[in-house]
Motif scaffolding. Structure first.
Motif, short mmCIF file in Angstrom:
data_model
loop_
_atom_site.label_atom_id
_atom_site.label_comp_id
_atom_site.label_asym_id
_atom_site.label_seq_id
_atom_site.Cartn_x
_atom_site.Cartn_y
_atom_site.Cartn_z
N ARG A 53 0.84 -1.19 0.00
CA ARG A 53 0.00 0.00 0.00
C ARG A 53 0.88 1.25 0.00
NH1 ARG A 53 -3.09 -0.16 5.05
NH2 ARG A 53 -4.07 1.72 4.21
N LEU A 54 0.67 2.09 -0.98
CA LEU A 54 1.39 3.36 -1.06
C LEU A 54 0.61 4.41 -0.29
CD1 LEU A 54 3.74 5.02 -2.37
CD2 LEU A 54 2.14 5.50 -4.26
N LEU A 55 1.12 4.80 0.87
CA LEU A 55 0.43 5.78 1.72
C LEU A 55 0.83 7.20 1.38
CD1 LEU A 55 0.57 3.96 5.17
CD2 LEU A 55 -1.20 3.87 3.41
N ARG A 56 2.06 7.38 0.87
CA ARG A 56 2.49 8.70 0.44
C ARG A 56 3.54 8.53 -0.64
NH1 ARG A 56 5.69 12.65 4.51
NH2 ARG A 56 7.41 11.23 4.00
N PRO A 57 3.32 9.06 -1.84
CA PRO A 57 4.40 9.02 -2.84
C PRO A 57 5.53 9.94 -2.43
CG PRO A 57 2.55 10.32 -3.65
CD PRO A 57 2.12 9.73 -2.34
N GLY A 58 6.73 9.61 -2.86
CA GLY A 58 7.87 10.42 -2.46
C GLY A 58 9.08 10.17 -3.33
N GLY A 59 10.26 10.15 -2.70
CA GLY A 59 11.52 10.13 -3.43
C GLY A 59 11.84 8.84 -4.15
N ILE A 60 11.09 7.78 -3.91
CA ILE A 60 11.23 6.53 -4.66
C ILE A 60 9.87 6.24 -5.30
CG2 ILE A 60 11.61 4.03 -4.48
CD1 ILE A 60 13.50 4.63 -2.15
N SER A 61 9.87 5.98 -6.60
CA SER A 61 8.60 5.84 -7.30
C SER A 61 7.96 4.48 -7.01
CB SER A 61 8.81 5.99 -8.81
OG SER A 61 9.48 4.86 -9.34
N ALA A 62 6.65 4.44 -7.20
CA ALA A 62 5.91 3.18 -7.04
C ALA A 62 6.40 2.13 -8.02
CB ALA A 62 4.42 3.45 -7.24
N ASP A 63 6.79 2.55 -9.20
CA ASP A 63 7.30 1.60 -10.20
C ASP A 63 8.58 0.93 -9.71
OD1 ASP A 63 5.21 2.21 -11.87
OD2 ASP A 63 6.37 3.59 -13.13
N GLU A 64 9.45 1.69 -9.05
CA GLU A 64 10.69 1.11 -8.51
C GLU A 64 10.38 0.08 -7.43
OE1 GLU A 64 14.24 4.09 -8.18
OE2 GLU A 64 12.41 5.24 -7.82
N ILE A 65 9.40 0.38 -6.60
CA ILE A 65 9.02 -0.54 -5.52
C ILE A 65 8.42 -1.82 -6.10
CG2 ILE A 65 7.44 -0.82 -3.57
CD1 ILE A 65 7.89 2.21 -3.05
N ALA A 66 7.56 -1.67 -7.08
CA ALA A 66 6.96 -2.84 -7.72
C ALA A 66 8.02 -3.69 -8.40
CB ALA A 66 5.90 -2.40 -8.72
N ALA A 67 8.96 -3.05 -9.07
CA ALA A 67 10.01 -3.79 -9.76
C ALA A 67 10.90 -4.54 -8.79
CB ALA A 67 10.84 -2.82 -10.61
N ALA A 68 11.13 -3.96 -7.61
CA ALA A 68 12.02 -4.59 -6.64
C ALA A 68 11.39 -5.81 -5.96
CB ALA A 68 12.42 -3.57 -5.57
N THR A 69 10.06 -5.84 -5.90
CA THR A 69 9.38 -6.90 -5.16
C THR A 69 8.55 -7.83 -6.03
OG1 THR A 69 7.46 -5.48 -4.78
CG2 THR A 69 9.21 -5.43 -3.13
N GLY A 70 8.16 -7.37 -7.21
CA GLY A 70 7.25 -8.16 -8.03
C GLY A 70 5.82 -8.13 -7.54
N LEU A 71 5.51 -7.23 -6.60
CA LEU A 71 4.17 -7.14 -6.02
C LEU A 71 3.45 -5.89 -6.52
CD1 LEU A 71 4.87 -8.15 -2.31
CD2 LEU A 71 4.00 -9.60 -4.17
N GLU A 72 2.13 -5.94 -6.47
CA GLU A 72 1.32 -4.80 -6.86
C GLU A 72 1.43 -3.70 -5.82
OE1 GLU A 72 -3.35 -3.73 -7.96
OE2 GLU A 72 -2.83 -5.66 -7.06
N VAL A 73 1.54 -2.47 -6.28
CA VAL A 73 1.53 -1.31 -5.39
C VAL A 73 0.18 -0.63 -5.54
CG1 VAL A 73 2.59 0.91 -4.85
CG2 VAL A 73 4.03 -1.02 -5.57
N VAL A 74 -0.58 -0.59 -4.44
CA VAL A 74 -1.94 -0.04 -4.45
C VAL A 74 -1.90 1.36 -3.86
CG1 VAL A 74 -4.29 -0.34 -3.59
CG2 VAL A 74 -2.93 -2.34 -4.21
N ARG A 75 -2.43 2.32 -4.60
CA ARG A 75 -2.46 3.70 -4.12
C ARG A 75 -3.52 3.89 -3.05
NH1 ARG A 75 0.75 2.61 -8.57
NH2 ARG A 75 1.83 4.51 -9.29
N HIS A 76 -3.22 4.78 -2.12
CA HIS A 76 -4.21 5.18 -1.11
C HIS A 76 -5.27 6.01 -1.81
CE1 HIS A 76 -5.86 6.50 2.70
NE2 HIS A 76 -5.73 7.75 2.33
N ASP A 77 -6.56 5.63 -1.67
CA ASP A 77 -7.62 6.30 -2.41
C ASP A 77 -8.30 7.41 -1.63
OD1 ASP A 77 -9.16 4.96 -0.57
OD2 ASP A 77 -10.15 3.63 -2.01
N GLY A 78 -7.86 7.64 -0.39
CA GLY A 78 -8.42 8.74 0.39
C GLY A 78 -9.73 8.43 1.08
N THR A 79 -10.25 7.20 0.91
CA THR A 79 -11.54 6.88 1.54
C THR A 79 -11.39 6.51 3.00
OG1 THR A 79 -11.37 4.56 0.81
CG2 THR A 79 -12.51 6.11 -0.65
N ASN A 80 -10.21 6.07 3.42
CA ASN A 80 -9.97 5.72 4.81
C ASN A 80 -9.56 6.98 5.57
OD1 ASN A 80 -9.21 4.70 7.26
ND2 ASN A 80 -7.69 3.28 6.48
#
Length: 335
Positions: free
Chosen positions: A191-218
């Motif tokens: 779960r991506l709670l705050r985007p920042g200095g490392i992109s979601a694509d980099e995180i997904a590539a490093a783990t092979g897992l889906e990165v889900v954006r925080h949708d603001g509903t919680n």
């Protein structure tokens, strides 16, 4: 008035000046690769309270606890395999992991806003050296008045908080210029709670897992930087501008010029060459410069949304959000 020490010239003097203040529970400003942090002992309730009071920060908004290295982090938090993999890949660096607190960790509940999790990061450079010398985690939100533009130089800190703290450690301009990316591993997704200095694509590539954006509903605040209104200049912000109105300042990207530019009180190009990393490093400083023109509104051209552009657009959207007790957190702070 804060004392300012250049860590590039006097690192030993900087540590010698910082340690007694940290031991006494007083916050100091320290440089990191993201932004300058207002650092104090995360295990000392008086020290954490001093951070909140100095910033005017809502106490339900948790603080990131900075560690010297992964081994130190493991003393305070429990790592699942994916979080450990992310730490090994991106630490030291601009990534914060939300992890379960270890029982009896010593991190005070004021630093975690009473949550059973803690945001943990290992910064690059001098700040890690200071934390190692202190041998306790430092809670360190950005060194600015809560909700305002984050500081990327020692001068920014001095202008805002120089009358409220005793020491500013000057490490030059922050290299990344945006706060850390915050993620929480949740089963087989991240779960991506705050985007920042490392992109979601980099995180997904490093783990092979889906990165889900925080949708603001919680509505629950799980990590710093989740308030709707944040990072705000004194001026209002007008995003996706396609023309400039009289009396506005212009924040642009890639050399883009707008109709009406002759009316601009100031023109600030985040990256004339269209480099998102350069734009990220320039963002907060140029927002401050645009605000200093006296413009009532800062018009912002479109910024690409890929890579670091996601984090840049996140900060701009929060800076442009309506400033009400609900969006800034002050309503919650009063309850």
């Amino acid at each position: 008035m804060a004392r300012i020490i250049d860590i590039t010239k006097n690192p030993d003097e900087a540590i010698a000046a910082a340690l007694p203040l940290l031991e006494a529970g007083k916050p100091i400003a320290m440089p990191t690769e993201t932004v300058y942090g207002l650092a104090a002992d995360a295990t000392n309730p008086a020290a954490v309270t001093a951070i909140y009071e100095t910033k005017g920060r809502p106490r339900f908004n948790p603080l990131i606890c900075h560690m010297a290295d992964k081994a130190m982090a493991e003393r305070y938090a429990t790592f699942d395999p994916v979080s450990a993999q992310l730490a090994d890949r991106f630490w030291p660096g601009p990534l914060t992991l939300i992890l379960p607190l270890k029982e009896g960790s010593g991190i005070h509940p004021l630093a975690t806003a009473g949550l059973e999790t803690v945001g943990v990061r290992v910064p690059r450079g001098f700040s890690a050296t200071l934390i190692k010398a202190f041998d306790r985690p430092l809670a360190a939100p950005s060194a600015n008045t809560s909700g305002k533009i984050s500081p990327t130089t020692a001068a920014h800190v001095d202008q805002d908080l120089g009358e409220r703290i005793d020491l500013i450690l000057d490490g030059g301009p922050a290299k990344v210029g945006l706060e850390s990316t915050i993620v929480k591993v949740d089963g087989d997704v991240i779960r991506l709670l705050r985007p920042g200095g490392i992109s979601a694509d980099e995180i997904a590539a490093a783990t092979g897992l889906e990165v889900v954006r925080h949708d603001g509903t919680n509505a629950e605040i799980e990590a710093p930087g989740m308030l709707v209104s944040h990072y705000a200049p004194g001026a209002s912000m007008r995003l996706m501008a396609d023309m400039l109105l009289p009396g506005e300042a212009l924040l642009t990207f890639g050399g883009k010029r707008l109709p009406g530019i002759e009316y601009a009180l100031g023109i600030f190009d985040l990256s004339p060459s269209g480099d998102l990393a350069e734009a990220a490093a320039s963002l907060f400083g140029m927002m401050k410069d645009a605000d200093a023109t006296g413009a009532k509104t800062i018009a912002v051209t479109a910024i690409p949304s890929h890579g670091l552009g996601e984090a840049i657009n996140d900060r701009l959207a929060r800076a442009a959000a309506p400033r009400t007790p609900e969006t800034t957190g002050q309503k919650h702070d009063d309850q």
